[in-house]
Design a protein around this motif. Structure first.
Motif, short mmCIF file in Angstrom:
data_model
loop_
_atom_site.label_atom_id
_atom_site.label_comp_id
_atom_site.label_asym_id
_atom_site.label_seq_id
_atom_site.Cartn_x
_atom_site.Cartn_y
_atom_site.Cartn_z
N LEU A 201 0.85 -1.18 0.00
CA LEU A 201 0.00 0.00 0.00
C LEU A 201 0.89 1.23 0.00
CD1 LEU A 201 -2.64 -0.99 2.71
CD2 LEU A 201 -2.90 -1.12 0.21
N ILE A 202 0.54 2.23 -0.80
CA ILE A 202 1.30 3.47 -0.79
C ILE A 202 0.35 4.66 -0.71
CG2 ILE A 202 3.19 2.48 -2.14
CD1 ILE A 202 2.23 4.24 -4.48
N ASP A 203 0.79 5.69 -0.03
CA ASP A 203 0.05 6.94 0.03
C ASP A 203 0.56 7.86 -1.06
OD1 ASP A 203 -1.50 6.23 2.30
OD2 ASP A 203 0.22 6.65 3.58
N VAL A 204 -0.36 8.46 -1.79
CA VAL A 204 0.02 9.26 -2.95
C VAL A 204 -0.59 10.66 -2.85
CG1 VAL A 204 -0.14 9.46 -5.45
CG2 VAL A 204 0.18 7.23 -4.40
N GLU A 205 0.20 11.64 -3.23
CA GLU A 205 -0.28 13.02 -3.32
C GLU A 205 0.05 13.55 -4.72
OE1 GLU A 205 1.41 15.36 -0.24
OE2 GLU A 205 0.39 14.27 1.37
N GLY A 206 -0.84 14.35 -5.25
CA GLY A 206 -0.61 14.92 -6.56
C GLY A 206 -1.69 15.94 -6.87
N ALA A 207 -1.99 16.12 -8.15
CA ALA A 207 -3.02 17.08 -8.56
C ALA A 207 -3.70 16.59 -9.82
CB ALA A 207 -2.40 18.45 -8.81
N VAL A 208 -4.96 16.99 -9.97
CA VAL A 208 -5.71 16.70 -11.19
C VAL A 208 -6.21 18.03 -11.76
CG1 VAL A 208 -7.87 16.33 -9.96
CG2 VAL A 208 -7.57 15.36 -12.23
N SER A 209 -6.12 18.15 -13.05
CA SER A 209 -6.63 19.33 -13.74
C SER A 209 -7.80 18.89 -14.61
CB SER A 209 -5.53 19.96 -14.60
OG SER A 209 -6.04 21.07 -15.31
N VAL A 210 -8.99 19.42 -14.30
CA VAL A 210 -10.18 19.06 -15.06
C VAL A 210 -11.03 20.31 -15.26
CG1 VAL A 210 -11.37 18.29 -12.96
CG2 VAL A 210 -12.20 17.51 -15.18
N VAL A 211 -11.39 20.57 -16.49
CA VAL A 211 -12.22 21.71 -16.85
C VAL A 211 -11.67 23.01 -16.26
CG1 VAL A 211 -14.60 22.49 -17.10
CG2 VAL A 211 -14.17 20.09 -16.77
N GLY A 212 -10.35 23.17 -16.30
CA GLY A 212 -9.72 24.40 -15.84
C GLY A 212 -9.56 24.53 -14.35
N THR A 213 -9.92 23.49 -13.60
CA THR A 213 -9.80 23.51 -12.16
C THR A 213 -8.74 22.51 -11.71
OG1 THR A 213 -12.13 24.10 -11.90
CG2 THR A 213 -11.02 23.17 -9.98
N ASP A 214 -7.80 22.96 -10.88
CA ASP A 214 -6.80 22.07 -10.32
C ASP A 214 -7.22 21.65 -8.92
OD1 ASP A 214 -5.17 22.27 -12.56
OD2 ASP A 214 -4.11 24.01 -11.78
N VAL A 215 -7.24 20.36 -8.68
CA VAL A 215 -7.67 19.83 -7.39
C VAL A 215 -6.57 18.93 -6.83
CG1 VAL A 215 -9.47 18.56 -6.17
CG2 VAL A 215 -10.04 19.84 -8.24
N ASP A 216 -6.23 19.13 -5.56
CA ASP A 216 -5.24 18.28 -4.91
C ASP A 216 -5.78 16.87 -4.79
OD1 ASP A 216 -3.52 20.41 -4.58
OD2 ASP A 216 -4.21 20.84 -2.54
#
Length: 194
Positions: free
Chosen positions: A115-130
């Motif tokens: 199991l690993i914990d992951v952090e990053g970001a998603v960009s969808v429809v001009g919105t960046d979400v952690d």
């Protein structure tokens, strides 16, 4: 747990293991699955999916995954079209990026998992979400790995700025309600690059 990214980004990032001189991993879109759920009028639950997934994890742990939003499949053509127009606002893709510590999965032998914990970001429809998620990673063979959500992940319509689009879907379908949190599950299969 914050969004849509959560599942894919996380997943994707998990994977690059073991062969030091390899060029990284490539997502096998035909063997991978990204599904999400919705509940309308409080009691009618439905499962939906995306058919177009692609991406890579570099040998230094840089993750890049793309979701083809035009492949959304709700099993109703007009609803697919409405989601594209009103929720995704005709955007073609969602992009997930992250950086992972390769040492966490580096020592997995064939058949082993972690199991690993992951952090990053998603960009969808001009919105960046952690994104912040725990992923299950398994080394299927010397050249293949699987990454999946470990437990339920939820996407907030508000965080993704989908609220107005959901309101429009309700209006068009004459619905009393559509839930504003969507459960998401994911299974990503990666192949080692030559």
């Amino acid at each position: 747990m914050n969004t849509f990214a959560t599942f894919i980004g996380a997943a994707t990032l998990a994977l690059t293991a073991q062969i030091a001189n390899a060029d990284g991993w490539t997502l096998d879109g035909t063997s991978s699955n990204l599904s999400f759920g919705s509940v309308k009028n409080e009691t009618n639950g439905e499962s939906h999916s995306f058919g177009g997934l692609s991406g890579t994890v570099s040998k230094d742990g840089a993750v890049a995954v793309s979701v083809d939003l035009t492949t959304v499949n709700t099993n109703i053509d007009i609803r697919n079209e409405r989601i594209m127009e009103h929720v995704f606002k005709a955007a073609k893709t969602a992009e997930i990026s992250a950086q992972i510590d390769m040492a966490q999965v580096d020592k997995l032998a064939v058949g082993e998992s972690t199991l690993i914990d992951v952090e990053g970001a998603v960009s969808v429809v001009g919105t960046d979400v952690d994104l912040d998620a725990q992923m299950f990673v398994m080394r299927v063979s010397e050249s293949k790995a699987m990454v999946a959500t470990n437990g339920m992940v939820f996407l907030s319509m508000e965080d993704a700025e989908f609220t107005a689009g959901i309101d429009k879907l309700m209006e068009l379908a004459s619905l009393d309600s559509i839930t504003r949190t969507s459960p998401v599950t994911m299974r990503l299969m990666f192949d080692l690059k030559d």
